[in-house]
Design a protein around this motif. Sequence first.
Motif, PDB file in Angstrom:
ATOM      1  N   ARG A   1     -16.922  -1.749 -18.316  1.00 37.84           N
ATOM      2  CA  ARG A   1     -16.654  -3.229 -17.680  1.00 37.84           C
ATOM      3  C   ARG A   1     -16.127  -3.236 -16.193  1.00 37.84           C
ATOM      4  O   ARG A   1     -15.490  -2.383 -15.833  1.00 37.84           O
ATOM      5  CB  ARG A   1     -15.363  -3.899 -18.618  1.00 37.84           C
ATOM      6  N   THR A   2     -16.639  -4.210 -15.616  1.00 39.28           N
ATOM      7  CA  THR A   2     -16.478  -4.482 -14.148  1.00 39.28           C
ATOM      8  C   THR A   2     -16.105  -5.813 -13.970  1.00 39.28           C
ATOM      9  O   THR A   2     -16.192  -6.817 -14.985  1.00 39.28           O
ATOM     10  CB  THR A   2     -17.581  -4.051 -13.168  1.00 39.28           C
ATOM     11  N   THR A   3     -15.751  -6.394 -12.920  1.00 37.33           N
ATOM     12  CA  THR A   3     -15.216  -7.722 -12.596  1.00 37.33           C
ATOM     13  C   THR A   3     -16.575  -8.793 -12.830  1.00 37.33           C
ATOM     14  O   THR A   3     -16.271  -9.855 -13.253  1.00 37.33           O
ATOM     15  CB  THR A   3     -14.696  -7.770 -11.381  1.00 37.33           C
ATOM     16  N   ARG A   4     -17.628  -7.907 -12.881  1.00 36.90           N
ATOM     17  CA  ARG A   4     -18.896  -8.854 -12.856  1.00 36.90           C
ATOM     18  C   ARG A   4     -19.708  -8.783 -14.051  1.00 36.90           C
ATOM     19  O   ARG A   4     -20.439  -9.668 -14.291  1.00 36.90           O
ATOM     20  CB  ARG A   4     -19.818  -8.738 -11.518  1.00 36.90           C
ATOM     21  N   GLN A   5     -19.558  -7.597 -14.725  1.00 40.12           N
ATOM     22  CA  GLN A   5     -20.415  -7.400 -15.834  1.00 40.12           C
ATOM     23  C   GLN A   5     -20.027  -6.643 -16.757  1.00 40.12           C
ATOM     24  O   GLN A   5     -18.833  -5.938 -16.597  1.00 40.12           O
ATOM     25  CB  GLN A   5     -21.963  -6.818 -15.325  1.00 40.12           C
TER      26      GLN A   5
ATOM     27  N   SER B   1     -19.732 -11.596 -23.178  1.00 38.36           N
ATOM     28  CA  SER B   1     -18.759 -11.401 -22.617  1.00 38.36           C
ATOM     29  C   SER B   1     -17.376 -11.591 -23.540  1.00 38.36           C
ATOM     30  O   SER B   1     -17.487 -12.396 -24.780  1.00 38.36           O
ATOM     31  CB  SER B   1     -18.474 -12.534 -21.542  1.00 38.36           C
TER      32      SER B   1
END
Length: 305
Positions: A57-61, A24
């Motif tokens: 990229r997303t908000t979760r992964q 991350s």
Amino acid sequence: MNTNKLIPLLSEMAIFVNVVDSGSFSNSAKKLGVSPSSVSRSITRLEDALQEKLLVRTTRQMRLSSTGQEVYNLCSDMMNSAKLAVSAAQADKTDISGVLRVAAPKALSRQVLMPMILDFIEAYPNVALQLKVADHYIDPIGDEVDVIIHITDKPTEGLIAKTLTQCRLVLCASPEYLETHGIPIHPEDISAHNCVCLGENPRDRVWDFTNNLKKVSINVSGSFAVNHSEIRREAVLRGVGISVFPEFAIQEYVDSGEVVEILTDWHVGGNYQGKVIAQYAQSKFIPGQIKTFVSYLEDRFHHGK
């Protein structure tokens, strides 16, 4: 892309690898000691320069794109090469240091290697050398050994092999024994003599001889058996009987006349003969203490230095 444009991207590539390895942006930022926004800007600059989306990229992964995976693999290789460059530069220092784990057969260690090893640690006091003496096969990976030294004509595949010297087997007895019992002139004569064997298994009482195309196997017997070359040597010196030794264990006594080599026209079969080989793992970078130690042994064996 020319070099002038590529050089500024090297740090961005390093950060890209760090992001992927960390999982991350926030974790990468913590490792690098910068803000997440700084890491994000570096990735954006790299993507803009390559004109490719590397991370999805997303908000979760976060995951690598197909192009991103290929770029990551190449950038990761670049980082590994950079680490090797640093290690190589440090290894070139005259101050050789680090842990060195060595494995070797018992008799060879005691009678040949120990003076060399003691001289080595005196010459390189910053090397912490751990010697493991064992006659069974040593797995350099599973047994966590840096250098294995063994007597063989079949080096372990997949490892670098450096030949230190040769070792043959010597059949001999004391002059007093031979004066009393006679000198064998053919392997078949051995069966009538008192033979000092290893005694580890039944095969130790079968001695194989070759002379060009001639092959002879003789069943031997004797009043004493022991799986220790120095004790067997003491028995032979005392006139107990005939025995077989690795050359390094008996040559000094042959030279002094305390024992006499017999059946010199015949080659004696058995273990503990062949090439004395030092082996270690293949790598783009070989630690300095390993290279220095093996080179030291080569000099001592070849030139007596």
